[in-house]
Motif scaffolding. Sequence first.
Motif, short mmCIF file in Angstrom:
data_model
loop_
_atom_site.label_atom_id
_atom_site.label_comp_id
_atom_site.label_asym_id
_atom_site.label_seq_id
_atom_site.Cartn_x
_atom_site.Cartn_y
_atom_site.Cartn_z
N ASN A 134 -24.12 12.13 5.27
CA ASN A 134 -22.75 11.79 4.84
C ASN A 134 -22.77 11.17 3.45
OD1 ASN A 134 -19.98 11.56 5.08
ND2 ASN A 134 -20.06 9.62 6.17
N GLY A 135 -21.85 11.59 2.61
CA GLY A 135 -21.78 11.07 1.25
C GLY A 135 -22.93 11.51 0.38
N ALA A 136 -23.59 12.59 0.77
CA ALA A 136 -24.83 13.02 0.11
C ALA A 136 -24.60 14.21 -0.81
CB ALA A 136 -25.87 13.39 1.16
N THR A 137 -25.45 14.28 -1.82
CA THR A 137 -25.57 15.49 -2.62
C THR A 137 -26.89 16.14 -2.27
OG1 THR A 137 -24.27 14.58 -4.46
CG2 THR A 137 -25.71 16.45 -4.95
N ILE A 191 -15.68 11.82 10.20
CA ILE A 191 -15.62 13.02 9.36
C ILE A 191 -16.64 12.86 8.25
CG2 ILE A 191 -14.22 14.36 7.75
CD1 ILE A 191 -11.77 13.57 9.41
N THR A 192 -17.59 13.77 8.17
CA THR A 192 -18.60 13.68 7.12
C THR A 192 -18.15 14.47 5.90
OG1 THR A 192 -19.89 15.60 7.86
CG2 THR A 192 -20.43 13.45 8.83
N VAL A 193 -18.57 13.99 4.74
CA VAL A 193 -18.19 14.61 3.46
C VAL A 193 -19.47 14.74 2.63
CG1 VAL A 193 -16.61 14.52 1.50
CG2 VAL A 193 -16.02 13.32 3.63
N ARG A 247 -16.69 7.19 2.60
CA ARG A 247 -16.28 5.84 3.02
C ARG A 247 -14.90 5.87 3.65
NH1 ARG A 247 -20.39 2.26 3.64
NH2 ARG A 247 -21.79 2.32 1.84
N ASP A 248 -13.97 6.58 3.02
CA ASP A 248 -12.59 6.60 3.49
C ASP A 248 -12.46 7.21 4.89
OD1 ASP A 248 -11.59 5.42 1.20
OD2 ASP A 248 -11.05 7.33 0.25
N LEU A 249 -13.29 8.20 5.19
CA LEU A 249 -13.12 8.96 6.42
C LEU A 249 -14.16 8.63 7.49
CD1 LEU A 249 -12.32 12.43 4.81
CD2 LEU A 249 -10.74 10.63 5.51
#
Length: 246
Positions: free
Chosen positions: A234-237, A178-180, A171-173
């Motif tokens: 993005n934001g995934a496990t 930028i994917t996290v 969310r922040d990026l």
Amino acid sequence: MKRLENKVALVTGGSRGIGAAIAKRLAAEGADVAITYVSSPEKAQAVAKEIDATGRKSLVIAADNADPEAVTAAVNKTVAELGRVDILVNSAGIFDARPFETHTMEDYDRMMDINVRAVYVAIQAALPHMPNGGRIITLGSNLADLVGAPGMTLYSMSKSALIGLTKGLARDLGAKEITVNLVAPGPTDTDMNPANGQYADYQRGKMAIPKYGSAENIAAMVALIASEEGRSINGATLTVDGGVNA
């Protein structure tokens, strides 16, 4: 054109096991790759030699993830030598399985410092040098989602913390594209958890496909989400465990 042509990657813990496989795969996909190591300079240099053989640049950095200053210095050295960090892969970590009541505060601090704080520190250090469209990928564990045996509490707690970090940062990026993401391996054939080890048959018994994964399987997933093809992940496990958690 290769998927990661002219990108710069930093892989912590890239001298052995899954980290080494990731470093070599990213180089094969076209990236220059820096790796960190703690106690295996010969193994780190061997990985660097394979990276160089692809025609990409390698950089070997001694850095203990237990030391936040060393983690920051590793990021800064990568930037100084290779120019920036397009892809940060947090692979370094430790595993300690034993009865909960035997753990000490020192055990807690070491587990959380290496498995959680170092990830936080590396990301903070890398972000000023990461262009829009960068990638942050952390190695978690399927044990963060399903603890299948006693003795895993402290380790599972440390890996569970990475889920919240990943979701929050996504969310922040997001405005910078930028994917996290978090890649969560299950039983994977490495020197730390060999497919012929003492507990291997037990682990295979938990799998829907009773066959250990390889470090290269994990590296393939990392390469995908590091590439343009993975820009919407993005934001995934992403659990890679042969169906242990199914």
